[in-house]
Every structure is written in C-alpha cells, then in structure tokens.
Design an enzyme around this catalytic site. Structure first.
Site, mmCIF file in Angstrom:
data_model
loop_
_atom_site.group_PDB
_atom_site.id
_atom_site.type_symbol
_atom_site.label_atom_id
_atom_site.label_comp_id
_atom_site.label_asym_id
_atom_site.label_seq_id
_atom_site.Cartn_x
_atom_site.Cartn_y
_atom_site.Cartn_z
ATOM 1 N N ARG A 150 17.033 43.858 23.697
ATOM 2 C CA ARG A 150 17.352 44.734 24.816
ATOM 3 C C ARG A 150 16.314 45.855 24.823
ATOM 4 O O ARG A 150 15.752 46.197 23.781
ATOM 5 C CB ARG A 150 18.753 45.319 24.677
ATOM 6 C CG ARG A 150 19.875 44.281 24.623
ATOM 7 C CD ARG A 150 21.222 44.973 24.383
ATOM 8 N NE ARG A 150 22.329 44.025 24.381
ATOM 9 C CZ ARG A 150 22.800 43.404 23.298
ATOM 10 N NH1 ARG A 150 22.253 43.659 22.110
ATOM 11 N NH2 ARG A 150 23.797 42.552 23.380
ATOM 12 N N LYS A 157 24.604 46.231 20.388
ATOM 13 C CA LYS A 157 25.820 46.780 20.988
ATOM 14 C C LYS A 157 26.980 46.712 20.005
ATOM 15 O O LYS A 157 27.143 45.741 19.277
ATOM 16 C CB LYS A 157 26.177 45.988 22.254
ATOM 17 C CG LYS A 157 25.334 46.342 23.470
ATOM 18 C CD LYS A 157 25.879 45.650 24.705
ATOM 19 C CE LYS A 157 25.139 46.080 25.966
ATOM 20 N NZ LYS A 157 25.679 45.411 27.167
ATOM 21 N N HIS A 160 15.266 43.482 31.355
ATOM 22 C CA HIS A 160 16.328 42.623 30.836
ATOM 23 C C HIS A 160 16.064 41.151 31.168
ATOM 24 O O HIS A 160 16.534 40.258 30.456
ATOM 25 C CB HIS A 160 17.689 43.052 31.393
ATOM 26 C CG HIS A 160 18.837 42.700 30.497
ATOM 27 N ND1 HIS A 160 18.968 43.200 29.219
ATOM 28 C CD2 HIS A 160 19.892 41.871 30.682
ATOM 29 C CE1 HIS A 160 20.067 42.711 28.661
ATOM 30 N NE2 HIS A 160 20.645 41.899 29.533
ATOM 31 N N ARG A 163 14.505 39.316 28.316
ATOM 32 C CA ARG A 163 15.489 38.862 27.319
ATOM 33 C C ARG A 163 16.161 37.581 27.796
ATOM 34 O O ARG A 163 16.361 36.641 27.022
ATOM 35 C CB ARG A 163 16.505 39.977 27.083
ATOM 36 C CG ARG A 163 17.688 39.620 26.186
ATOM 37 C CD ARG A 163 18.491 40.891 25.951
ATOM 38 N NE ARG A 163 19.893 40.651 25.639
ATOM 39 C CZ ARG A 163 20.355 40.480 24.406
ATOM 40 N NH1 ARG A 163 19.534 40.475 23.377
ATOM 41 N NH2 ARG A 163 21.649 40.313 24.198
ATOM 42 N N HIS A 208 25.159 38.346 20.662
ATOM 43 C CA HIS A 208 26.390 38.249 21.441
ATOM 44 C C HIS A 208 27.580 38.079 20.494
ATOM 45 O O HIS A 208 27.523 37.273 19.561
ATOM 46 C CB HIS A 208 26.339 37.040 22.384
ATOM 47 C CG HIS A 208 25.424 37.229 23.547
ATOM 48 N ND1 HIS A 208 24.933 36.178 24.296
ATOM 49 C CD2 HIS A 208 24.904 38.350 24.102
ATOM 50 C CE1 HIS A 208 24.151 36.644 25.250
ATOM 51 N NE2 HIS A 208 24.118 37.956 25.152
ATOM 52 N N TYR A 221 23.902 30.829 29.859
ATOM 53 C CA TYR A 221 22.542 30.303 29.981
ATOM 54 C C TYR A 221 22.519 28.800 30.215
ATOM 55 O O TYR A 221 21.525 28.266 30.683
ATOM 56 C CB TYR A 221 21.723 30.651 28.737
ATOM 57 C CG TYR A 221 21.475 32.131 28.629
ATOM 58 C CD1 TYR A 221 20.509 32.758 29.411
ATOM 59 C CD2 TYR A 221 22.236 32.918 27.782
ATOM 60 C CE1 TYR A 221 20.305 34.122 29.337
ATOM 61 C CE2 TYR A 221 22.033 34.285 27.696
ATOM 62 C CZ TYR A 221 21.066 34.869 28.482
ATOM 63 O OH TYR A 221 20.869 36.229 28.422
#
Length: 304
Positions: free
Chosen positions: A159, A182, A250, A253, A276, A285
């Site tokens: 990110r 995150k 982004h 990524r 994730h 994806y």
C-alpha cells in the site's frame, strides 16, 4: 452541544481502537470523523445537548433521519456503510460501559452497495507507468525517488502508506521486508532485485541524510514524503500514457496481485503477500481477468 463526557468517551474509544484493537492511525481518524459527524447531527436533530445518557435514548427513527440526511448530502452507500459500522461499534462499546440497550442503533441495516472490482494495469502498462513516473521528476533524485516508490508498490504489492512508512533503517533493502499493515497485521514480503536497485539509486542521489530513525522517502525539504505527491506524479504519467483515471498508486498493488495470479500464483500465498486478513478479500482478484481465463480455457481444454 455535544457534552464533554460524550466527547471524552469518543476519545477513549479511539484510543482503545489504536492501543488494543491495533487499528491504524488513518482508520482511527476516519472512525472519529464518522462518529463525531453522527453525534453532531443527533445534537441538531434532537435540539438539545447530547450526552452519554442521550445516546441510549436514540430511536430507529433518529437513525433513519441521520441516514437520510447523509444520503441527501451526497454520501455514497459504501461511505455510509462505513460510517454506520463505526457508529455501531462505538455504541456497542459505550453500551457495555454504561449499561444501556443499544438495539435501536445496532439493528439498523447497512445500505447495500456493489463492491467495486480491482482495476489493475496490464503488465506492459505497469512497467510503462514506472518509466513515465521517473520521467516526470524535475530533479534527478526526485525522479529516482518516485520511481522507487512506484516500483515497491508494484514489485512488493505494498500500500502507498506502507511504502512511505519505511524508515531509513530499512535501507539497504534485503531479500525481504517486514511490513506492518492494516490493523497492525505483520507480514513478510520478498523484494525483487529491481526494487532493491531502485531504492539504492534513490538513496545514492538523495540530498538529505537517510537516517535509521527518519523516513526512507523524503520530500523536497527533507520531511516525510506526502502520499499526494505520488498520486500527482502518477496522474501526470497516466495522462502521458493515455491510461484511465483508475491508474492510481493502489492500482499498482492490484496489478501485483493480478499478475501473480495470472502466472499461476497460489491464492493463499497472494493473501499473505497482500496482508489480507480474509481470503474472501483476496478472492476478488479471481474475477478480474475473466476474459483471459475463458481464452485459456478455449485453447487448452481437450473438448474445446
């Protein structure tokens, strides 16, 4: 006005989110903004000072009025769903401490919205973007800096906040990087030689000292680089290349994940590389390149 006790409670919740919940600073700021906006609306809507006790008195009608107000001022369904989630989380936290019934707030249904699909660049465009970004720099070290950042986004799937969060102590880059993403989730990502070389070239040209405790990527005056600068240089580059407005930091990524998947990468491995927490997030994806999937199927299946 919102009474001091309720404001203090909000700040206490935000502190708990960061210290105990491991939420990132940007996430905490967004939650504070959402909940404060909600409380300010309720204060105006009810026409009286809003304190801790009043939070437990809110009704389903009050909640509907807030949501209608938000939609009326142009807030999209996704943003409203995020704000409602923040309000519910705060209310649940308060209810545990104050002993009121939060049902009226917690029972509100989140607005539906269609999750947007990632819009990656194809491999040629992703590489062209790095070159075009480098060509935008007014000075050699700035050009090298911007190219290094975008190379990390694409080469490591970072990110923008993660790339710009690297410190001088991370240089020189090794074969891998330990990233705190995150929610404080830690992951290790491999670093391609091209990314190591790009960062080394930037550091060699940087006029500011790169120290172990300072930022790796710096602005013109030597402070931490603002992510907006990378967004702006990519905006100019995509105009030069004729790429759509979705060609953002982004998107690099997204391109990293999609190209790995197209090359046969394992979905769970890609989940780990992206950081994730849920495989369902990564699974988006699998729907990105359906046309290519059908083309491979038509060519390869023995019954085709």
């Amino acid at each position: 006005m919102i009474q001091p006790g309720l404001r203090d409670a909000l700040e206490g919740w935000i502190t708990a989110l960061g210290a105990i919940g491991g939420r990132a600073g940007n996430t905490c700021d967004a939650y504070r903004h959402d909940v404060l906006g909600f409380l300010e609306f309720m204060q105006r809507h009810r026409g009286t000072g809003l304190g801790v006790a009043a939070l437990g008195d809110l009704t389903l009608s009050d909640m509907r009025a807030w949501m209608a107000h938000e939609r009326g001022r142009g807030v999209g369904a996704r943003s409203l769903a995020r704000a409602l989630s923040a309000v519910k989380t705060f209310t649940g936290w308060m209810a545990e401490r104050e002993g009121f019934d939060p049902t009226a707030i917690l029972s509100v249904r989140s607005p539906r919205y269609r999750a947007s699909m990632p819009r990656p660049l194809d491999e040629e465009a992703a590489l062209a973007m790095i070159g075009a970004v480098e060509a935008q720099g007014a000075e050699g070290w700035i050009a090298a800096r911007d190219a290094a950042v975008v190379t990390l986004l694409y080469g490591c799937g970072l990110r923008i906040s993660e790339a710009l969060g690297l410190s001088g102590g991370d240089h020189p880059l090794g074969a891998s990087l330990r990233i705190i993403g995150k929610g404080g989730k830690e992951r290790v990502v491999p670093v391609l030689p091209a990314a190591r070389d790009a960062v080394a070239a930037y550091v060699a040209l940087c006029p500011h000292p790169v120290t172990g405790t300072g930022p790796l990527f710096m602005g013109v005056r030597g402070g931490a680089l603002n992510p907006r600068q990378i967004s702006k240089v990519m905006e100019r580059a995509r105009g030069q290349l004729g790429l759509p407005a979705t060609a953002t930091p982004h998107a690099m990524r997204h391109s990293f994940a999609t190209h790995l998947l197209n090359a046969g990468g394992d979905l769970r491995a890609i989940q780990e590389l992206l950081g994730h927490s849920s495989l369902s997030t990564t699974q988006v994806y699998t729907g990105v390149d359906t046309a290519r999937l059908m083309e491979v199927y038509d060519k390869a299946h023995p019954r085709a």
